[in-house]
Scaffold this motif. Structure first.
Motif: not given
Lengths: 148, 705
Positions: B217-219, B250-253, B258-262, B409-412
């Motif tokens: 998953f990536a953010a 982007a971070a992958v987790s 977890a990706a968002r946090s990263a 997935t983008w955050s809102r």
């Protein structure tokens, strides 16, 4: 390990207790019917039932679900024939449909407390966001489901 | 049998045999078809596909996207009608990306129903010919009913599936007879949409729901300022990979969370250009006011002698309207899943432009189109945002860097702050009146950034018709008219927002008309009736809306009505809004009556839904929608400061569908443009306050309930 009961099934998930319920449901249990919309408990796309009460899952720690009965849209009715689901089809409510899992869960909780809600009861309780603007049909579908 | 409406010629392009499943596939191309819609370039645009399989399944492949507007279902209705099969028998699936078209301009049905109708009729005739050949009887003695070909003399029957292989070898009729409208069983009826059951039980798979084995998953986190880039970035703990995406990281987790946090913890230094200070909406408005006077103005439309009309006017009016940048705020944030290997690439995306996705992936992977599979998914709203390629390109880059399948997935917050926004606009309308108050001249100058110029699609000395649509080609008889366009150089990324320029210009035009009515002491409906006197179709729509909305009838104390009219995407719409003003800073829109002439309605229930949806969407924007920029940073972050309509705020919308028999018009967008002016006109009537700047209530937010 966190133990959860979701839709009548027991799960053990290896996550931090502060992980949000929404992402455990979606990314780990792959119950993707519960949707991410805002992450800040406004839009309601992530609504589930916790011991029968509507709960936004996007900002809820997974640990709060331990020992509770968690119901997602996938578990509302094993056959997808809950009166609200049938009413949603009859009234042709969804457009894009993305918010509708949360809408149906919120409406299910409403009908449990108030089996015959008025328009203003519905308006007062259903505060989820639908950007497609299906509100008029949601109201009609809740009334239809209430009639049984 | 023949169809009474004159429609574009359809040329049968080719047919393909289905080696794997058995049966046949017909691919039809509209003569002079829209090649521009096909970004991949290699394959011809195909407007309609019909697949008859030996397993009795009937599938239509659709080059457009299902955003919730019911296009797939509506097109399946058309196919089922011509194939003489039951409604439940036809499935609709996305066509291959290389032959897809961009879903925009409310075009899926209006542009593609007719080719599909001809394709389906041709398939039916080939099945009939196959049956006739089997029985050795003339085809004229055979008919198709409910998935079978029937020999009307012997009452023998053969299923479509059993005839599919033979049918594939039959000549493709160039001009197959079409079911006449008088014999329609399905078209024009409110059949239940096929996509809806899955949307009530959690089984519908949207882009954000795609799951691929072994997927990470990536953010993503963008540079906060428009035009900014990554200066330096280091890896972060808790992340499998950190990817520099140029203007974002982007971070992958292992989960999205977890990706968002990263990604929020990644040490990144942004390179913010000095020009970012100039990306400021207050400054833009000041510039636009100067450009309103100084130009340079390009003529978008000119008719009659406007100069003389103003020189000889008994009275002139001048009004300036201001509209903000708007975010799309689709319920489903931007997201895309990519699996890339040395030999191929699969992309699952909620996209309005699968062909463009193919082009994006080809460019990034250097793979040929044949190695790339684009899987368009259901969309949690598109609204024009999911035409764009930014989120697709990011996901491809991240998957390539991660070496594993990735769902990004983008955050809102990222979604709202990094949109391709509906452009802001300033428009000045000048009206020349004669001594009797008749309009003799109309001049409208629109200052707004250009979507098309910003993308390099048009040169700078050309009018961006996306900016002026809804300001030009008006049905009103103004005597003389001049519509001009001044391109504002703003660098905020701008894009296509449901109804595009119409969302701006209908507010300008319909507010101005109402101001003329007020200034000349004329009923706003009557003024529009006079201006439309020579356009019976438009006049009829206006009158039907007025009738449905009870125009001129008594109202509760503290209520008022406003009316507005706008034609877009080949449909004509008028809306009457009934509002009250319960307290300062609020408006309650109680009812909206809407009349639409969309030529003909394939599914009236879907047309009604789109009118309701367009009105609610336009109303949210009119009341609260605004994105501001300071130092290149967007104000919108979440629904907390980008408010949208709730159920308790939603008016009751009643819909009158007029089926005039004109060529079929769009329905996804045309409900939007008239609502803002209808409400503004009602508000002006009620409060004597004319709102010339949208939104009505800037700075409104929402909080958790």
């Amino acid at each position: 390990m966190i133990s959860l009961n979701v839709n009548g099934k027991n799960y053990s998930v290896n996550v931090d207790p502060g992980t949000k319920m929404l992402w455990v449901l979606r990314d780990i249990l792959q119950l993707t019917g519960t949707k991410y919309g805002c992450g800040i408990e406004i839009c309601g796309a992530c609504t589930i039932l916790l011991d029968g009460e509507a709960q936004k899952s996007c900002d809820m720690d997974v640990s709060e679900g331990v020992g509770r009965k968690i119901t997602t849209i996938e578990g509302l009715s094993p056959t997808g024939t809950h009166p609200l689901q049938k009413a949603w089809i009859e009234e042709q409510v969804p457009q894009c449909g993305y918010c509708q899992s949360g809408m149906i869960m919120k409406a299910a909780a409403l009908l449990q407390q108030n089996p015959n809600p008025s328009d203003s009861d519905i308006d007062g309780e259903i505060d989820n966001i639908c950007v497609c603007g299906t509100y008029q049909r949601i109201r009609a579908a809740i009334h239809l489901a209430a009639k049984g | 049998m023949s169809n009474t409406t004159t429609l574009p010629a359809v040329k049968i392009d080719r047919r393909q045999f289905l080696a794997t499943t058995g049966g046949f596939l017909l691919a039809f191309t509209l003569e002079g078809g829209n090649k521009a819609a096909n970004a991949a370039g290699a394959a011809p645009t195909v407007n309609a596909w019909v697949k008859i399989s030996t397993d009795e399944s009937i599938t239509i492949l659709i080059g457009g996207s299902e955003l919730g507007q019911g296009a797939y279902s509506g097109l399946a209705q058309v196919a089922a009608e011509e194939l003489m099969v039951d409604w439940a028998q036809v499935r609709a699936e996305p066509a291959p990306a290389a032959q897809s078209w961009v879903t925009g301009g409310s075009s899926n049905i209006r542009a593609h129903a007719q080719p599909l109708r001809v394709a389906s009729a041709a398939a039916r005739e080939m099945l009939i010919a196959a049956g006739a050949a089997t029985w050795n009887v003339p085809p004229s003695t055979c008919i198709a009913r409910q998935g079978k070909v029937i020999n009307t003399i012997t009452n023998d029957s053969l299923t479509f599936g059993s005839l599919a292989t033979l049918a594939a070898s039959m000549p493709v009729p160039a001009n197959p007879p079409l079911v006449p409208a008088s014999e329609y069983r399905l078209v024009g009826t409110p059949v239940k949409r096929t996509d809806i059951p899955a949307k009530t039980n959690g089984s519908a798979i949207y882009g954000i729901d795609v799951t691929v084995p072994g997927m990470l998953f990536a953010a993503v986190k963008h540079c906060p300022s428009v035009g900014g880039t990554v200066k330096s970035v280091r890896t972060a703990t808790g992340s499998r990979a950190v990817v520099n995406l140029g203007n974002a990281i982007a971070a992958v987790s292992t989960t999205t969370e977890a990706a968002r946090s990263a990604v929020s913890n990644v040490p990144v230094i942004w390179n913010i250009p000095s020009s970012a200070a100039g990306v400021d909406t207050a400054l833009y408005i000041t510039q636009a006011k100067q450009m309103m006077v100084n130009g340079p103005a390009l003529v978008a439309e000119q008719q009659g002698d406007v100069t003389t009309a103003f020189q000889t006017a008994a009275k002139t009016l001048e009004m300036t309207y201001t509209l903000p940048y708007l975010a799309h705020a689709c319920m489903e944030v931007l997201c895309c899943t990519v699996s890339v290997s040395p030999t191929g690439c699969d992309v699952w995306a909620p996209t309005q432009a699968p062909g463009w996705v193919l082009g994006t992936v080809m460019a990034l992977t250097n793979m040929p189109a044949s190695s790339i599979n684009v899987h368009p998914t259901l969309m949690g709203g598109g609204l024009g945002r999911k035409i764009e390629q930014d989120y697709i390109a990011q996901a491809v880059k991240v998957a390539m860097a991660a070496g594993k399948p990735v769902k990004l997935t983008w955050s809102r917050e990222e979604d709202m702050a990094n949109d391709q926004y509906r452009p802001f606009a300033l428009a000045r309308v000048r009206v020349a009146l004669d001594a009797q108050g008749n309009i003799k001249g109309w001049a409208n100058r629109i200052v707004s950034p250009s979507i098309l110029f910003q993308r390099g699609w048009i040169p700078g000395n050309v009018v961006d018709t996306q900016s002026t649509e809804g300001g030009t080609g008006l049905a009103y008889n103004f005597g003389s008219r001049l519509t001009e366009y001044v391109r504002h150089p703003g660098t905020v990324p701008v894009g296509f927002w449901r109804s595009v320029g119409h969302s701006i210009n209908a507010f300008v035009v319909e507010s101005a008309i109402d101001e003329v009515a007020l200034a000349t002491n004329t009923d706003p409906l009557m003024l529009r009736q006079r201006l439309l006197a020579n356009d019976p179709r438009s006049l009829n729509v206006l009158n039907e809306a007025a009738k449905l909305g009870g125009w001129g009838t008594s109202l509760p104390a503290g209520h008022a009505r406003g009316i507005a009219f706008a034609a877009s995407f080949n449909s004509i719409v008028a809306e009457v809004a009934e509002v009250s003003h319960p307290a300062a800073g609020t408006i309650r829109v109680h009812k909206v009556a809407v009349a639409i002439d969309c030529g003909s309605a394939i599914n009236p229930d879907s047309v009604e839904a789109q009118m309701q949806g367009g009105i609610f969407h336009g109303l949210s924007a009119a009341l609260w929608g605004e994105v501001k920029f300071t130092n290149g940073v967007a104000s919108a972050r979440n629904f907390s400061n980008y408010r949208v309509l709730l159920m308790r705020e939603a008016p009751v919308v009643s819909v009158k569908i007029i089926q005039s028999g004109a060529p079929i018009g769009g329905v996804g967008e045309p409900g939007v443009p008239p609502i803002a002016p209808a409400v503004a006109n009602a508000y002006a009537k009620l409060t004597r306050t004319r709102v010339r700047t949208l939104p009505f209530f800037p700075g409104s937010g929402m909080s958790d309930g």
